[in-house]
Each structure stands twice: as structure tokens, then as C-alpha cells.
Design an enzyme around this catalytic site. Structure first.
Site, PDB file in Angstrom:
ATOM      1  N   HIS A 197      15.590  15.154  27.356  1.00 57.53           N
ATOM      2  CA  HIS A 197      16.184  13.319  26.700  1.00 57.53           C
ATOM      3  C   HIS A 197      14.792  12.821  28.470  1.00 57.53           C
ATOM      4  CE1 HIS A 197      19.113  15.276  24.955  1.00 57.53           C
ATOM      5  NE2 HIS A 197      19.552  14.588  24.443  1.00 57.53           N
ATOM      6  N   HIS A 257      20.386   5.204  17.706  1.00 60.22           N
ATOM      7  CA  HIS A 257      21.308   6.050  17.590  1.00 60.22           C
ATOM      8  C   HIS A 257      22.342   6.740  17.318  1.00 60.22           C
ATOM      9  CE1 HIS A 257      21.740   9.806  19.781  1.00 60.22           C
ATOM     10  NE2 HIS A 257      21.182  10.234  20.429  1.00 60.22           N
ATOM     11  N   HIS A 305      13.217   7.565  16.643  1.00 58.61           N
ATOM     12  CA  HIS A 305      14.824   8.560  17.017  1.00 58.61           C
ATOM     13  C   HIS A 305      15.802   7.526  16.597  1.00 58.61           C
ATOM     14  CE1 HIS A 305      17.030  11.653  18.650  1.00 58.61           C
ATOM     15  NE2 HIS A 305      17.561  10.613  19.772  1.00 58.61           N
ATOM     16  N   ASP A 321      14.184  12.934  24.453  1.00 57.39           N
ATOM     17  CA  ASP A 321      14.601  11.697  23.041  1.00 57.39           C
ATOM     18  C   ASP A 321      15.178  10.915  24.133  1.00 57.39           C
ATOM     19  OD1 ASP A 321      14.412  14.185  21.354  1.00 57.39           O
ATOM     20  OD2 ASP A 321      16.241  14.129  21.032  1.00 57.39           O
ATOM     21  N   ASP A 322      15.908   9.628  23.098  1.00 51.91           N
ATOM     22  CA  ASP A 322      16.326   8.581  24.043  1.00 51.91           C
ATOM     23  C   ASP A 322      16.017   7.806  23.920  1.00 51.91           C
ATOM     24  OD1 ASP A 322      18.054  10.144  22.076  1.00 51.91           O
ATOM     25  OD2 ASP A 322      19.789  10.740  23.925  1.00 51.91           O
TER      26      ASP A 322
END
Length: 275
Positions: free
Chosen positions: A233, A143, A139, A88-89
């Protein structure tokens, strides 16, 4: 009555052992109560499998029926020896390239849930992810906690990111992962109607805490089972070297136990593209 459901795992639980690992709400390795499901905030399973839940815990539970009603999942089929690495991210210029190097070294494909704002900053990394055969997921753009935004902002976060990723990767991603694992039923309904699929996770490495490679490895090996979706991540900078290094242990050890590493489209037998 509470029931503990645990399919045959690659590595058995050590009952009563507390690990530094957390979960999204998930359908396996969880405690059920009626139509509701809740996972423990840490993987602490009493030896008698019983848990005393407080009445006020119910407010944080997610209806298990969502998994059946919508294109929504936490893990894949438990009758296949498959696991999925997800990151993620990203992207960034420090850790995402290191992760890609490790995956290439081990001949493993993964799924990267990218932020639109980071994809705009590092377009060449997005292209590298796609060119090396990994799957790209959405995603959101910046965020946010989707459970705290209005419907227009929610849709804008998804569509804006989709447009960026489509331009850079060459396709509009089918898969969405909501930040923090937070999403509302009306948001799930809209995403399903638009032919998205929302996938959470069943094993959280908590690598964002900056924990060591050994801790991450123990988290994954001690909690993975057939169908596991493993959360790591690829951003932020300065905290993730342990997660990068852990891949050298996680991948060969799970392979030795019979696990096959797959992307989410492969695990769920669907397209990587929203069509």
C-alpha cells in the site's frame, strides 16, 4: 480430494510454518475442490498438505472458472521468473513519494492502483508516478466493497476514477483492482466487456497492519513464486514505513534469486490503456 499446486518457487516453503500473510482467492498455492478454489486465510500449510474444510466455508469460495471466463487474474505465468510489485490506495504526500524514491533507486517499475478521490487531492503525485514509468491502475473512487453496491454505483466508481486518471496520467487505465478483493460475477462480466482487466494478488504483505520491514520481507520472500503479484500500500499515513523500508530487502534478494520485476501490462502481455 484436495490438491496442492505449487510451482517451483524462488524461496521454498517452510512446511508447517504460520506467517502473518493473507491472500486473495488465487489460482496458485491454493487448495482446489472441484470447480471451486480457496486460499487459506494465513499461509499455514500442513506437512501432509491436507486441509480439513468445513462445509460452511464453501460460502466464501470463488468459482475458479471466473479466471477462465473473464479478464481476471491473481498471478502471472508461472513459467517466467517474473514478479510484480503493486501498491494500493494512493496517492498521498508521505509514503507514495518515498516508495517512488525507493523504486527509482533500485531501477524497478511497479503498478499503482489509485483511488480517484486521492488522485484528485494529489494530482502532482499521479503525474510523477506516470512520468517515472510506472503503470497506473483503477482502484475505484472511494474504496467501497463492490460486492455490496448496486450496478450503477459500481460502474460510476470505475468510470469516474477512469476520467480523473485519464486527465492526470494521460491514459485510461486498463487494470482494475477491487477494494478488499471483493467483486461479483456480473461486475467481472461488465468489466471484461468494456476491455478492462481485473487483477487481484497472490502475496499480501499485510503492510496496512503497520508490521515491521522484517515481517514484510519474510512474508514476501517466503511466499513468492514465478508470476507472483505482490500487494503493498502507498496510503494510509502513519502505518507504512515498514513497507517502504522492506523494499531495500525485497528487491535485491528476489533479484538475487533470479526474479525480474515487471509491471502488470508486461506480465500479462497487454496494454496499460483501455482501448
Amino acid at each position: 480430494m484436495y490438491y496442492f499446486y505449487s510451482p517451483e518457487m524462488f524461496a521454498p516453503y517452510q512446511w508447517g510454518l504460520e506467517r502473518d500473510v493473507s491472500y486473495a482467492y488465487m489460482p496458485y498455492n491454493s487448495f482446489y475442490y472441484g470447480d471451486y478454489i480457496n486460499s487459506l486465510p494465513y499461509a499455514y500449510i500442513p506437512q501432509n498438505y491436507e486441509v480439513q474444510m468445513k462445509a460452511d466455508d464453501r460460502g466464501s469460495w470463488t468459482p475458479f472458472s471466473w479466471v477462465e471466463k473473464y479478464a481476471y487474474a491473481f498471478s502471472g505465468p508461472y513459467n517466467k521468473a517474473e514478479v510484480a510489485l503493486t501498491f494500493d490506495d494512493g496517492p498521498d504526500l508521505e509514503f507514495t513519494p518515498k516508495i517512488l524514491d525507493k523504486l527509482k533507486q533500485h531501477n524497478v517499475k511497479a503498478t499503482f492502483f489509485l483511488l480517484g478521490e486521492n488522485a484528485e487531492k494529489f494530482p502532482n503525485i499521479v503525474k510523477r508516478i506516470a512520468n517515472e514509468g510506472h503503470v497506473i491502475g483503477n482502484h475505484t473512487y472511494s474504496h467501497p466493497n463492490l460486492a455490496k453496491v448496486n450496478e450503477d454505483e459500481y460502474r460510476n466508481q470505475i468510470i469516474k476514477t477512469e476520467e480523473i486518471l485519464n486527465r492526470l496520467a494521460g491514459y485510461a487505465p486498463k487494470f482494475i483492482r477491487p477494494p478488499y478483493g471483493e467483486i461479483l460475477e456480473n461486475q467481472l462480466k461488465w468489466a471484461t466487456e468494456q476491455n478492462f482487466m481485473i487483477v487481484q494478488w497472490s502475496v499480501d504483505t499485510v503492510d496496512w497492519k503497520g508490521v515491521s520491514a522484517d515481517t514484510i520481507t519474510n512474508n514476501v520472500l517466503g511466499n513468492s513464486f514465478p508470476g507472483s503479484v505482490i500487494l503493498q500500500h502507498s496510503t494510509p499515513g502513519g502505518h507504512l514505513q515498514g513497507s517502504v523500508d522492506a523494499l531495500d530487502k525485497i528487491i535485491p534478494q528476489l533479484k538475487t534469486k533470479g526474479a525480474r520485476f515487471v509491471t502488470l501490462p508486461s506480465m500479462f502481455q497487454t496494454s496499460k490503456e483501455r482501448k
